[in-house]
Design a protein around this motif. Structure first.
Motif, mmCIF file in Angstrom:
data_model
loop_
_atom_site.group_PDB
_atom_site.id
_atom_site.type_symbol
_atom_site.label_atom_id
_atom_site.label_comp_id
_atom_site.label_asym_id
_atom_site.label_seq_id
_atom_site.Cartn_x
_atom_site.Cartn_y
_atom_site.Cartn_z
ATOM 1 N N GLU A 1 22.778 10.442 -16.034
ATOM 2 C CA GLU A 1 22.050 10.135 -17.271
ATOM 3 C C GLU A 1 20.589 10.554 -17.138
ATOM 4 O O GLU A 1 20.039 11.193 -18.029
ATOM 5 N N LYS A 2 19.954 10.172 -16.021
ATOM 6 C CA LYS A 2 18.555 10.542 -15.799
ATOM 7 C C LYS A 2 18.393 12.050 -15.819
ATOM 8 O O LYS A 2 17.481 12.586 -16.456
ATOM 9 N N TRP A 3 19.280 12.759 -15.092
ATOM 10 C CA TRP A 3 19.169 14.217 -15.050
ATOM 11 C C TRP A 3 19.483 14.850 -16.399
ATOM 12 O O TRP A 3 18.904 15.873 -16.764
ATOM 13 N N GLY A 4 20.373 14.242 -17.165
ATOM 14 C CA GLY A 4 20.655 14.760 -18.505
ATOM 15 C C GLY A 4 19.398 14.785 -19.359
ATOM 16 O O GLY A 4 19.086 15.780 -20.012
ATOM 17 N N PHE A 5 18.646 13.676 -19.325
ATOM 18 C CA PHE A 5 17.387 13.618 -20.069
ATOM 19 C C PHE A 5 16.370 14.601 -19.493
ATOM 20 O O PHE A 5 15.649 15.269 -20.230
#
Length: 125
Positions: free
Chosen positions: A64-68
């Motif tokens: 999720e963090k890397w997606g953002f």
């Protein structure tokens, strides 16, 4: 040898075989005061950023963090091709995490899938 070292060794070999030079632990700026460090950054016609997923637990939280992060970076770096690699033997990639990786990245695969990585890098030159 630590697993990160194996992944890094494979990535370095792939880059060397492809004749590409990458900046290590390169910071890409999102704002004037905020930057995101990526494991490898390749400046070429279409720039590529390679990140090795190092999380041993909470894969979906990391994704999720890397997606953002990828979304922000692609907004600031025209044509940026994110490549995210993981260990298929030790990291379970759930459907949600896979969806994030495949939708935000040019390539999301195991670091041992060297043919796929070579093919992707070749299309970015």
């Amino acid at each position: 040898m630590a697993e990160e070292d194996v992944a890094d060794t494979v990535v370095k070999r792939i880059l060397s075989d492809a004749g590409l030079e990458a900046k290590r632990k390169h910071k890409l700026h999102v704002t004037k005061d905020r930057a995101i460090a990526v494991d490898y950054f390749i400046e070429q016609q279409r720039p590529a950023a390679i990140q090795i997923l190092r999380a041993k637990s909470d894969i979906s939280g990391s994704m999720e963090k890397w997606g953002f992060r990828w979304h922000e970076l692609k907004s600031n770096y025209t044509g940026l091709a994110p490549i995210m690699l993981y260990d298929r033997d030790t990291q379970f990639i759930d459907p949600y995490s896979r969806h994030i990786g495949e939708s935000e990245c040019e390539l999301f695969c195991g670091y041992d899938e060297t043919d796929r990585i070579h093919e992707t890098l070749a299309t970015l030159r």
